[in-house]
Enzyme design. Structure first.
Site, PDB file in Angstrom:
ATOM      1  N   HIS A 228      46.243  15.877   9.099  1.00 29.21           N
ATOM      2  CA  HIS A 228      47.712  16.044   8.886  1.00 29.21           C
ATOM      3  C   HIS A 228      48.444  15.703  10.342  1.00 29.21           C
ATOM      4  O   HIS A 228      47.766  15.956  11.521  1.00 29.21           O
ATOM      5  CB  HIS A 228      47.729  17.289   8.805  1.00 29.21           C
ATOM      6  CG  HIS A 228      46.876  18.302   9.606  1.00 29.21           C
ATOM      7  ND1 HIS A 228      47.384  18.962  10.773  1.00 29.21           N
ATOM      8  CD2 HIS A 228      45.561  19.083   9.865  1.00 29.21           C
ATOM      9  CE1 HIS A 228      46.717  19.642  11.215  1.00 29.21           C
ATOM     10  NE2 HIS A 228      45.684  19.664  10.801  1.00 29.21           N
ATOM     11  N   ASP A 229      49.587  15.465  10.193  1.00 25.09           N
ATOM     12  CA  ASP A 229      50.709  15.122  11.165  1.00 25.09           C
ATOM     13  C   ASP A 229      50.279  14.038  12.060  1.00 25.09           C
ATOM     14  O   ASP A 229      50.658  14.073  13.280  1.00 25.09           O
ATOM     15  CB  ASP A 229      50.603  16.416  12.201  1.00 25.09           C
ATOM     16  CG  ASP A 229      51.166  17.481  11.092  1.00 25.09           C
ATOM     17  OD1 ASP A 229      52.300  17.509  10.899  1.00 25.09           O
ATOM     18  OD2 ASP A 229      50.277  18.861  11.073  1.00 25.09           O
TER      19      ASP A 229
ATOM     20  N   GLY B  93      43.982  15.855  13.116  1.00 21.20           N
ATOM     21  CA  GLY B  93      45.125  16.060  12.922  1.00 21.20           C
ATOM     22  C   GLY B  93      45.863  15.910  14.360  1.00 21.20           C
ATOM     23  O   GLY B  93      45.547  16.044  15.492  1.00 21.20           O
TER      24      GLY B  93
END
Length: 266
Positions: free
Chosen positions: A121-122, A139
């Protein structure tokens, strides 16, 4: 005409371009956008607020856009954006962003994600990047263009890898990897420049020589890395490639710089 296999489950709210192929037993969620020429071969799941760019191919059992693997995630409407002409092989997972990381995970174009690799994520992944089998990207990472990861390599959260770098197979990378660098090991250390990659990408002998000289200077024993960086900025101001390395080291980061084994990370 869009070719959707009768066994596929495609939410009627999904935006499916013409010439898209959705193979047997695929699942496509309501907020998904599939651009022209996308192929979901079979047993692919694309969920969440996910956009898949034109001519990207996704192979069986890939899970794209499901809830991020972050215990702080509370259902915020984050996104996953995938560029054009990507190859996403079997069992690949890609997660959308979170409120704590800008709300978006972004993958560039012309990339190859081989079997069971993961984009956390991100994270932001550039163009022409290769993840070999079982590569693990945590992430909040940032991967620049033309980076190659060998099989089983892993990058710590908030890590950065500069353009044209090579991460050796099975490497556990805790710190940032400079542009054009070559890192290997557990824990990974800087082995030098990615000379094979530089030659393949058409860098001239003069460009490579400037980078080699700057590398020897930057990671020499005299003074601190901070001092050497500032002196290198003056000495090699005429080399855009060296200045990329200099500016990468200068940039703010949550991680240290990956150093040669003879030096401590600073």
């Amino acid at each position: 005409m869009t070719n959707i296999h009768p066994t596929a489950i495609v939410d009627p709210k999904a935006q499916i371009a013409s010439s898209v192929t959705v193979g047997p037993y695929c699942v496509v969620g309501a907020n998904v956008v599939l651009d022209e020429g996308v192929i979901l071969h079979s047993h692919v799941v694309v969920e969440g607020r996910t956009r898949v760019g034109a001519r990207t191919q996704i192979f069986p059992f890939a899970s794209i856009g499901h809830t991020p693997q972050d215990l702080k995630y509370k259902g915020e409407p984050s996104r996953l954006e995938i560029g054009t002409d990507n190859l996403i092989r079997e069992h690949v997972t890609m997660n959308p962003g979170t409120e704590g990381g800008g709300m978006v995970t972004r993958v560039g174009s012309h990339c190859a994600f081989l079997t069971a690799s993961h984009v956390g994520h991100d994270s932001i992944v550039g163009d022409h990047v290769v993840f070999s089998n079982n590569v693990m990207l945590a992430g909040h990472c940032k991967i620049d263009d033309y980076v190659i990861f060998g099989g089983g390599a892993a990058l710590h959260q908030f890590g950065r890898v500069g353009k044209h770098a090579f991460v050796g197979g099975m490497s556990a990378v805790e710190n940032d990897v400079i542009p054009y660098g070559l890192v290997v090991g557990n824990r990974a250390h800087l082995m030098g420049l990615n000379l094979v990659g530089l030659k393949r990408r058409g860098f001239t002998r003069e460009q490579i020589q400037a980078m080699r000289e700057a590398y020897a200077y930057l990671f020499g024993a005299e003074g601190t890395l901070r001092d050497r960086v500032e002196r290198a900025a003056e000495r090699y101001a005429g080399s855009p490639e060296v200045m990329e390395i200099v500016n990468f080291i200068r940039a703010e980061s949550d991680r240290a710089i990956c150093m040669p084994r003879s030096e401590r990370s600073v």
